[in-house]
Design an enzyme around this catalytic site. Structure first.
Site, PDB file in Angstrom:
ATOM      1  N   ARG A  66       0.864  -1.252   0.039  1.00  0.00           N
ATOM      2  CA  ARG A  66       0.080  -0.152   0.153  1.00  0.00           C
ATOM      3  C   ARG A  66       1.012   1.341   0.075  1.00  0.00           C
ATOM      4  O   ARG A  66       0.661   2.336  -0.534  1.00  0.00           O
ATOM      5  CB  ARG A  66      -1.015   0.054   1.232  1.00  0.00           C
TER       6      ARG A  66
ATOM      7  N   SER B 293     -12.746  -9.564   1.697  1.00  0.00           N
ATOM      8  CA  SER B 293     -11.520  -9.538   0.931  1.00  0.00           C
ATOM      9  C   SER B 293     -10.949  -8.071   1.030  1.00  0.00           C
ATOM     10  O   SER B 293     -11.614  -7.061   0.518  1.00  0.00           O
ATOM     11  CB  SER B 293     -11.537  -9.819  -0.419  1.00  0.00           C
TER      12      SER B 293
ATOM     13  N   ASP C 293      -4.021 -15.852   6.437  1.00  0.00           N
ATOM     14  CA  ASP C 293      -2.376 -16.051   6.178  1.00  0.00           C
ATOM     15  C   ASP C 293      -1.965 -16.968   7.205  1.00  0.00           C
ATOM     16  O   ASP C 293      -0.720 -17.585   6.819  1.00  0.00           O
ATOM     17  CB  ASP C 293      -1.832 -14.766   5.894  1.00  0.00           C
TER      18      ASP C 293
ATOM     19  N   ARG D 272      -6.009 -17.595  -9.974  1.00  0.00           N
ATOM     20  CA  ARG D 272      -6.615 -17.269  -9.044  1.00  0.00           C
ATOM     21  C   ARG D 272      -7.861 -16.391  -9.712  1.00  0.00           C
ATOM     22  O   ARG D 272      -7.756 -15.676 -10.680  1.00  0.00           O
ATOM     23  CB  ARG D 272      -5.844 -16.589  -8.222  1.00  0.00           C
TER      24      ARG D 272
HETATM   25  C1  S3P Z   1      -4.128  -9.123   1.606  1.00  0.00           C
HETATM   26  C2  S3P Z   1      -5.155  -9.660   1.929  1.00  0.00           C
HETATM   27  C3  S3P Z   1      -5.439 -10.928   1.945  1.00  0.00           C
HETATM   28  C4  S3P Z   1      -4.328 -11.921   2.440  1.00  0.00           C
HETATM   29  C5  S3P Z   1      -3.209 -11.702   1.407  1.00  0.00           C
HETATM   30  C6  S3P Z   1      -2.796 -10.103   1.544  1.00  0.00           C
HETATM   31  C7  S3P Z   1      -3.885  -7.985   1.507  1.00  0.00           C
HETATM   32  O1  S3P Z   1      -6.247 -11.495   0.845  1.00  0.00           O
HETATM   33  O2  S3P Z   1      -4.532 -13.099   2.198  1.00  0.00           O
HETATM   34  O3  S3P Z   1      -2.044 -12.156   1.642  1.00  0.00           O
HETATM   35  O4  S3P Z   1      -2.900  -7.372   1.457  1.00  0.00           O
HETATM   36  O5  S3P Z   1      -4.894  -7.070   1.343  1.00  0.00           O
HETATM   37  P1  S3P Z   1      -7.720 -11.494   0.318  1.00  0.00           P
HETATM   38  O6  S3P Z   1      -7.883  -9.725   0.375  1.00  0.00           O
HETATM   39  O7  S3P Z   1      -8.035 -11.817  -0.953  1.00  0.00           O
HETATM   40  O8  S3P Z   1      -8.657 -11.962   1.806  1.00  0.00           O
END
Ligand code: S3P
Length: 433
Positions: free
Chosen positions: A31, A169, A319, A126
């Site tokens: 980010r 998500s 995770d 994915r």
């Molecule tokens: C993440 C969100 C998660 C996580 C990934 C990193 C992020 O995925 O599993 O390792 O940085 O926003 P999802 O948003 O698909 O759940």
């Protein structure tokens, strides 16, 4: 694009002991890198993630006109494009990184020009419909290839929407917020389960205004971002492997300095406490609205107990579930994981690979569509582990190997560098043999 596969032998340990300062959080680094590259001015980040995933984000943003300079280990300066990118004349390579692809799609959809996002074999499998749908609803020209990457975007002005995410998500939430940042009107994202909020905190740090409700976040656009200076907190999802390793050996103790303790990320500490470990937070401060602290774990003399992870907990721990499942046979009462179907569409099918590798080590497990049940009180033997080129599988089974009888061979160990290139060196440092 294929890196050479590497094998690692993990020998059993007697104890895990020491203190660690971990490289910067992967989610926050993505980010900060993306927003710094989009903002006006030059941002400077210290303790930036050393993982290949965040390098993919920086490379994409460089291709879009930002300037990225590595000043020293973990120190990155990013000069942003001031809110308008230059379309690249080649596809943007997101590597193995779902975060890069899903978040950048939201950043680019409102921008003038055509963009193509590609990834490696795992990323190309994915699901991307989850970002196509809200962006198309905002009026973006976005197409997928049978629901997957390559993603092509014909960018242009969008309209604000009120969107409820069908699966929890943070990546999808961020995608919509980054499009909303550049779109007239108020864009709202609603989620049934609260996901990690680094985007909300980072957007504010870069000067944006957002409003938050119990189950929603709104952004009114267009808004401009300014540069920042920030230290990235240590990655708690990387710490997870060491926290679980220490928890396995009665009397073991590990200290982590400057660890990210954002409440939407720190649920593992509660789970380890529930399993009987003693966790102390020795120091706590706030940096750019992210909580950072020193954490000490001491493993219980009587061994770990048992727990069940389901519902909202499963989403918050998504995770960390592979490593929790990998240490579960060594608990007294086992660990049951449900409501974690998302694990099947991560960098690998993590439920299938965890089950396969635990069985290879001699464990008894029951696999469900949305989770796994791993009974406790089991003795595991060293085995050959298939990482499936998934960083978290490679690291989770390196931890399980520490308590196994005999050596374990991790195939595809190089995958660890996706999030944590220092993993094996640090494991050698703290595992006493
Ligand atoms: C993440 C969100 C998660 C996580 C990934 C990193 C992020 O995925 O599993 O390792 O940085 O926003 P999802 O948003 O698909 O759940």
């Amino acid at each position: 694009m294929h890196t050479k596969t590497e094998e690692r032998v993990i020998r059993p340990a007697r104890n895990v002991y020491g203190s660690l300062r971990l490289p910067g959080d992967k989610s926050i680094s993505h980010r900060y890198g993306m927003l710094g590259a989009f903002a006006e001015g030059t941002s400077r980040f210290t303790n930036f993630s050393t993982g290949a995933d965040c390098a993919s984000t920086l490379a994409c943003m460089t291709a879009l006109g930002a300037t990225v300079s590595k000043i020293a280990d973990g120190v990155v300066e990013v000069t942003g494009v001031g809110g308008s990118v230059t379309p690249a004349d080649h596809p943007l390579d997101c590597g193995n990184s779902g975060s890069t692809m899903r978040m950048i799609a939201g950043l680019l959809a409102p921008q003038a020009g055509s963009f193509t996002l590609v990834g490696d074999a795992s990323l190309s499998r994915r699901p991307m419909e989850r970002i196509r749908k809200p962006l198309a609803e905002m009026g973006a020209g976005i197409t997928l290839t049978e629901g997957h990457a390559p993603v092509t975007i014909e960018g242009g002005p969008l309209r604000a929407i009120d969107y409820t995410t069908p699966v929890p998500s943070a990546q999808v939430k961020t995608c919509v917020l980054l499009a909303g940042l550049q779109t007239a009107g108020t864009t709202t994202v609603r989620e049934a389960l609260r996901t990690r909020d680094h985007s909300e905190l980072a957007l504010r740090a870069f000067g944006a205004t957002l409003t938050r409700d119990l189950d929603s976040v709104s952004i009114s656009g267009p808004q401009a971002l300014h540069s920042i200076e920030a230290q990235v907190p240590g990655d708690i999802s990387s710490a997870a492997f060491f926290l679980c390793a220490a928890a396995l050996f009665p009397g073991s103790t590990l200290l982590f300095d400057s660890l990210g303790l954002n409440p939407t990320r720190a649920t593992l500490l509660d789970v380890l406490t529930a399993l009987g470990a003693r966790i102390s937070v020795l120091h706590l401060e706030e940096k750019n609205a992210e909580l950072v602290g020193a954490v000490q774990i001491t493993a219980p003399a009587e061994g770990l107990g048992s727990t069940e992870i389901s519902g909202a907990l499963a989403a918050q721990l998504i995770d960390e579930l592979p490593v929790l499942a990998a240490i579960a046979p060594y608990t007294r009462g086992g660990i049951r994981i449900r409501d974690a179907k998302e694990l099947r569409v991560k960098e690998s099918d993590r439920i299938a690979l965890v089950a396969k590798n635990l069985r290879a080590m001699g464990a008894e497990v029951t696999e469900f569509e949305d989770g796994i049940d791993v009974p406790g009180g089991q003795t595991l033997h060293g085995a050959t582990i298939d990482s499936g080129s998934d960083h978290r599988i490679a690291m989770a089974f390196s931890v399980a190997a520490l308590r196994a009888q005999g050596d374990t061979l991790i195939q595809g160990a190089e995958a660890a560098a996706i999030s944590f290139p220092e993993f094996f060196d640090l494991l050698d440092l703290v595992a006493e043999r």
